[in-house]
Design a protein around this motif. Structure first.
Motif, short mmCIF file in Angstrom:
data_model
loop_
_atom_site.label_atom_id
_atom_site.label_comp_id
_atom_site.label_asym_id
_atom_site.label_seq_id
_atom_site.Cartn_x
_atom_site.Cartn_y
_atom_site.Cartn_z
N GLU A 196 20.08 9.45 11.12
CA GLU A 196 20.00 9.50 9.68
C GLU A 196 19.46 8.19 9.09
O GLU A 196 18.65 8.19 8.19
N ILE A 197 19.96 7.07 9.60
CA ILE A 197 19.49 5.77 9.10
C ILE A 197 18.01 5.61 9.39
O ILE A 197 17.24 5.13 8.56
N THR A 198 17.58 6.01 10.57
CA THR A 198 16.17 5.91 10.93
C THR A 198 15.33 6.76 10.00
O THR A 198 14.25 6.35 9.57
N HIS A 199 15.83 7.94 9.66
CA HIS A 199 15.09 8.83 8.77
C HIS A 199 14.92 8.20 7.38
O HIS A 199 13.83 8.20 6.81
N VAL A 200 16.00 7.66 6.85
CA VAL A 200 15.95 7.06 5.51
C VAL A 200 14.99 5.89 5.47
O VAL A 200 14.11 5.81 4.61
N TRP A 201 15.13 4.96 6.41
CA TRP A 201 14.27 3.79 6.39
C TRP A 201 12.85 4.14 6.81
O TRP A 201 11.90 3.48 6.41
N GLY A 202 12.70 5.20 7.64
CA GLY A 202 11.35 5.64 8.00
C GLY A 202 10.59 6.13 6.79
O GLY A 202 9.40 5.84 6.61
N THR A 203 11.27 6.88 5.91
CA THR A 203 10.64 7.35 4.68
C THR A 203 10.26 6.18 3.78
O THR A 203 9.17 6.15 3.19
N THR A 204 11.16 5.21 3.67
CA THR A 204 10.87 4.02 2.87
C THR A 204 9.66 3.27 3.42
O THR A 204 8.80 2.79 2.67
N ALA A 205 9.60 3.15 4.75
CA ALA A 205 8.48 2.46 5.39
C ALA A 205 7.16 3.17 5.11
O ALA A 205 6.13 2.52 4.88
N GLN A 206 7.18 4.51 5.10
CA GLN A 206 5.96 5.26 4.81
C GLN A 206 5.49 4.99 3.38
O GLN A 206 4.29 4.81 3.12
N ILE A 207 6.44 4.98 2.44
CA ILE A 207 6.08 4.74 1.04
C ILE A 207 5.49 3.34 0.86
O ILE A 207 4.47 3.16 0.19
N LEU A 208 6.14 2.34 1.47
CA LEU A 208 5.64 0.97 1.38
C LEU A 208 4.27 0.85 2.04
O LEU A 208 3.40 0.09 1.58
N GLY A 209 4.06 1.59 3.14
CA GLY A 209 2.77 1.56 3.82
C GLY A 209 1.65 2.10 2.94
O GLY A 209 0.55 1.54 2.88
N VAL A 210 1.93 3.19 2.23
CA VAL A 210 0.93 3.76 1.32
C VAL A 210 0.63 2.79 0.18
O VAL A 210 -0.53 2.59 -0.21
N MET A 211 1.68 2.16 -0.38
CA MET A 211 1.49 1.20 -1.46
C MET A 211 0.63 0.03 -0.99
O MET A 211 -0.28 -0.43 -1.71
N ALA A 212 0.92 -0.46 0.20
CA ALA A 212 0.16 -1.60 0.74
C ALA A 212 -1.30 -1.24 0.96
O ALA A 212 -2.21 -2.03 0.66
N SER A 213 -1.56 -0.02 1.46
CA SER A 213 -2.94 0.40 1.71
C SER A 213 -3.71 0.54 0.40
O SER A 213 -4.91 0.23 0.33
N GLU A 214 -3.04 1.00 -0.67
CA GLU A 214 -3.70 1.12 -1.97
C GLU A 214 -4.05 -0.24 -2.55
O GLU A 214 -5.11 -0.43 -3.14
N VAL A 215 -3.13 -1.20 -2.36
CA VAL A 215 -3.40 -2.56 -2.85
C VAL A 215 -4.58 -3.17 -2.10
O VAL A 215 -5.47 -3.78 -2.69
N ASN A 216 -4.59 -3.00 -0.77
CA ASN A 216 -5.69 -3.56 0.03
C ASN A 216 -7.02 -2.93 -0.34
O ASN A 216 -8.07 -3.57 -0.31
N ALA A 217 -6.99 -1.65 -0.70
CA ALA A 217 -8.23 -0.96 -1.03
C ALA A 217 -8.83 -1.48 -2.34
O ALA A 217 -10.04 -1.42 -2.56
N ARG A 218 -7.96 -2.01 -3.22
CA ARG A 218 -8.43 -2.52 -4.51
C ARG A 218 -8.92 -3.95 -4.40
O ARG A 218 -9.60 -4.44 -5.32
N LEU A 219 -8.51 -4.67 -3.35
CA LEU A 219 -8.89 -6.09 -3.22
C LEU A 219 -10.33 -6.22 -2.69
O LEU A 219 -10.84 -5.38 -2.01
#
Length: 219
Positions: A196-219
């Motif tokens: 369960e902990i892995t699932h919760v933090w895995g979802t958070t990691a995916q969201i942060l990964g998408v946010m980071a990729s969007e920021v990099n794409a704008r730079l």
């Protein structure tokens, strides 16, 4: 939580003993300060208005109170509350109540609906026995971390049980008899700790990964 809040409000409004003076107090515990800070109380207010509109009765006066720790950004919260106060029916009074929900916050028998969304996983403090033994909640050494897992999990379980019991006792004193409380928090089965902990933090990691990729794409 929207359907749960709606059902709770209707239950309160239907009970004539709950609203003898046609005044309702709704409080959100752990409101934070983002765009969702007034989400739950807005749902409760809209449901109250619609319920009495269907009955063709004047709605009760409503007091909306938002609670969080004193260092929360209440400046942003207050700006959101101003919009809710502009509603003519029902008459709305809004305010903030800084403080921990592990202490008394409201007068006895004064609140008709408590809401709390994803806040009660914040404990009042770290487990005292771990602090005394200088055991961190998350050890960098993976082997040590797995070895201490039962000790750490047990300590946090006991602390949560203590805090949650206190929370319920305090809210029980502050609630009007026959009123309601709607609470949500992340949970897991004790026999599925790692999954369960892995699932919760895995979802958070995916969201942060998408946010980071969007920021990099704008730079």
């Amino acid at each position: 939580m929207k359907p749960l809040v709606e059902v709770a409000i209707v239950d309160v409004c239907r009970n004539t003993r709950t609203l003898p003076c046609r005044k309702m107090v709704i409080a959100d515990l752990g409101c934070s300060s983002g765009p969702n800070a007034v989400a739950l109380v807005s749902i409760a207010l809209e449901t109250t208005r619609n319920h009495f509109l269907q009955l063709q009765h004047p709605p009760p006066e409503v007091s909306l109170l938002l609670n969080d720790l004193p260092y929360n950004d209440f400046n942003v919260v207050v700006k959101s509350l101003v919009v809710l106060r502009q509603i003519n029916e029902p008459i709305v009074v809004a305010g903030v109540v800084p403080g921990s929900f592990y202490e008394r916050l409201f007068p006895s028998g004064s609140v008709h609906l408590f809401c709390s969304s994803n806040s009660l996983h914040w404990l009042s403090k770290a487990p005292e026995d771990l602090r005394i033994k200088q055991i961190p909640a998350y050890d960098i050494d993976e082997n040590v971390r797995h070895e201490r897992l039962p000790v750490v999990a047990g300590a946090y379980t006991r602390q949560f049980r203590k805090d949650f019991t206190l929370f319920l006792k305090l809210r029980g004193k502050e609630l009007v008899p026959d009123s309601r409380m709607v609470v949500s928090l992340a949970g897991r089965r004790s026999d599925e700790l790692v999954t369960e902990i892995t699932h919760v933090w895995g979802t958070t990691a995916q969201i942060l990964g998408v946010m980071a990729s969007e920021v990099n794409a704008r730079l």
